[in-house]
Design a protein around this motif. Structure first.
Motif, short mmCIF file in Angstrom:
data_model
loop_
_atom_site.label_atom_id
_atom_site.label_comp_id
_atom_site.label_asym_id
_atom_site.label_seq_id
_atom_site.Cartn_x
_atom_site.Cartn_y
_atom_site.Cartn_z
N ALA A 8 0.83 -1.21 0.00
CA ALA A 8 0.00 0.00 0.00
C ALA A 8 0.87 1.25 0.00
CB ALA A 8 -0.93 -0.01 1.21
N LEU A 9 1.99 1.21 0.70
CA LEU A 9 2.90 2.35 0.76
C LEU A 9 3.50 2.65 -0.61
CD1 LEU A 9 4.54 4.45 2.38
CD2 LEU A 9 6.20 2.62 2.87
N GLU A 10 4.00 1.62 -1.27
CA GLU A 10 4.62 1.83 -2.58
C GLU A 10 3.61 2.32 -3.61
OE1 GLU A 10 7.77 1.87 -2.99
OE2 GLU A 10 8.05 1.22 -0.90
N GLU A 11 2.39 1.80 -3.51
CA GLU A 11 1.34 2.23 -4.44
C GLU A 11 1.02 3.71 -4.24
OE1 GLU A 11 -3.40 1.33 -5.26
OE2 GLU A 11 -2.14 -0.23 -4.33
N ARG A 12 0.93 4.14 -2.95
CA ARG A 12 0.60 5.53 -2.68
C ARG A 12 1.74 6.47 -3.08
NH1 ARG A 12 -2.72 6.90 2.62
NH2 ARG A 12 -3.87 5.23 1.60
N ILE A 13 2.96 6.07 -2.80
CA ILE A 13 4.11 6.91 -3.16
C ILE A 13 4.22 7.06 -4.68
CG2 ILE A 13 6.64 6.92 -3.21
CD1 ILE A 13 6.59 5.80 -0.38
N ILE B 199 1.62 9.57 -5.79
CA ILE B 199 2.01 10.95 -5.46
C ILE B 199 3.08 11.45 -6.43
CG2 ILE B 199 3.18 12.36 -3.72
CD1 ILE B 199 1.79 10.66 -1.58
N GLU B 200 4.07 10.63 -6.67
CA GLU B 200 5.18 11.05 -7.54
C GLU B 200 4.72 11.28 -8.98
OE1 GLU B 200 9.01 9.09 -5.20
OE2 GLU B 200 8.10 8.00 -6.89
N GLN B 201 3.76 10.49 -9.43
CA GLN B 201 3.25 10.68 -10.80
C GLN B 201 2.33 11.89 -10.89
OE1 GLN B 201 1.40 6.98 -11.91
NE2 GLN B 201 3.36 5.96 -12.35
N GLU B 202 1.41 12.02 -9.93
CA GLU B 202 0.43 13.10 -9.99
C GLU B 202 1.05 14.47 -9.69
OE1 GLU B 202 -2.63 12.00 -7.28
OE2 GLU B 202 -3.50 10.46 -8.61
N GLN B 203 2.06 14.49 -8.78
CA GLN B 203 2.64 15.77 -8.37
C GLN B 203 4.01 16.01 -8.97
OE1 GLN B 203 2.39 16.28 -4.10
NE2 GLN B 203 0.35 15.32 -3.99
#
Length: 306
Positions: free
Chosen positions: A87-92, A95-99
């Motif tokens: 879940a952590l890697e998916e969220r990171i 974030i990195e792609q969207e921001q």
């Protein structure tokens, strides 16, 4: 023969350095302030006191045979590291792609904490129960635990509950592994004790090799050769007065405790009605048997300094 969930399967025992003076009602009042409550939605663990005899009872202390039985419950949320990390890697990654920026370690730890808080309410739980009793006659605290960590969880919480708990692991005059090695080497055990068919030998040197014998005759040339080479007994299966048997360890635990058929038959022969009476009879028989066993075991191991 009826099986009982109350009979202890492992023994870790502590010696009171001062007499335990609380009676059952006084001890119950103290334990009531620290009763077990299941984990809340944001709790990882929970620990507390539950009814001593059975879930059907409400008494946190059960008294008989000058012994006070107690029971602690622990609950732990099960959150596998792999689930958290996925879940952590998916969220990171999101974030990195969207921001269009990199997530560094400090923010990574914050995100991980947030994920844990989100997952906790959905996590499965695991409960464990640990019984113990205080033998006021002989000054023992006996815990049904296979590891010192489990036993010390209970003793630490009991100390926290009562404010003090003056107990220590029994100091013996002689080294337990030296005594057990002598028993195995000579096959001469104190009265009432007999060898069974399992043992573990360790090399006291740096390599720390281990020899395990299971369901074997221990009076063999091979076993004696290992002893002659300097190996020492770290665990030994013994029988006591044809009443109980198990594994004595060099750190003075007694594991895989089993009571004899005769022990069970004597309880079963009583006219008992209902689970509560059955468990009470088990406790009386067990605590009385262990009272004599521990006295003779400590003596067999060389006794304690006066």
């Amino acid at each position: 023969m009826k099986a009982s969930s109350l009979l202890f399967k492992n023994l870790i025992f502590y010696r009171f350095t001062q007499p335990f003076t609380l009676n059952a009602m006084e001890l119950q009042d103290r334990l009531r302030s620290k009763k077990f409550r299941p984990c809340g939605t944001q709790d990882m663990t929970s620990y507390g006191w539950v009814p001593a005899l059975s879930k059907r009872s409400t008494a946190l202390v059960h008294e008989n045979n000058h012994c006070l039985l107690i029971c602690a419950a622990s609950e732990e949320k099960l959150l596998p590291a792999s689930v958290i990390n996925d879940a952590l890697e998916e969220r990171i990654e999101r974030i990195e792609q969207e921001q269009d920026r990199q997530v560094f370690s400090k923010e990574r730890r914050t995100i991980k904490d947030d994920i844990i808080m989100e997952l906790l309410p959905k996590a499965f739980t695991k409960q464990k129960f640990t019984r113990a009793y205080i033998d006021k006659t002989e000054g023992w605290l006996v815990v049904n635990a296979s590891s010192f960590r489990q036993a010390e969880d209970l003793t630490s919480y009991l100390r926290h509950t009562l404010g003090s708990l003056p107990v220590v692991t029994p100091a013996l005059k002689e080294s337990p592994n030296a005594v057990m090695t002598q028993w195995l080497s000579s096959r001469l055990l104190p009265k009432g004790f007999a060898l069974c068919y399992d043992c573990e030998l360790i090399d006291p040197g740096e390599d720390g090799g281990k020899i395990i014998a299971r369901n074997e005759e221990l009076n063999t040339d091979a076993i004696h050769q290992h002893l002659d080479e300097g190996k020492a007994v770290s665990k030994l299966a013994i029988d006591w007065r044809e009443t109980l048997h198990g594994y004595l360890t060099d750190d003075v635990r007694f594991q895989r405790l089993k009571f004899s058929d005769l022990f069970h038959e004597q309880i079963d022969a009583q006219s008992l009605e209902g689970l509560e009476q059955q468990l009470d009879a088990d406790f009386i028989a067990m605590s009385g048997t262990l009272r004599h066993f521990l006295k003779e075991l400590v003596k067999a191991l060389g006794g304690m300094p006066s």
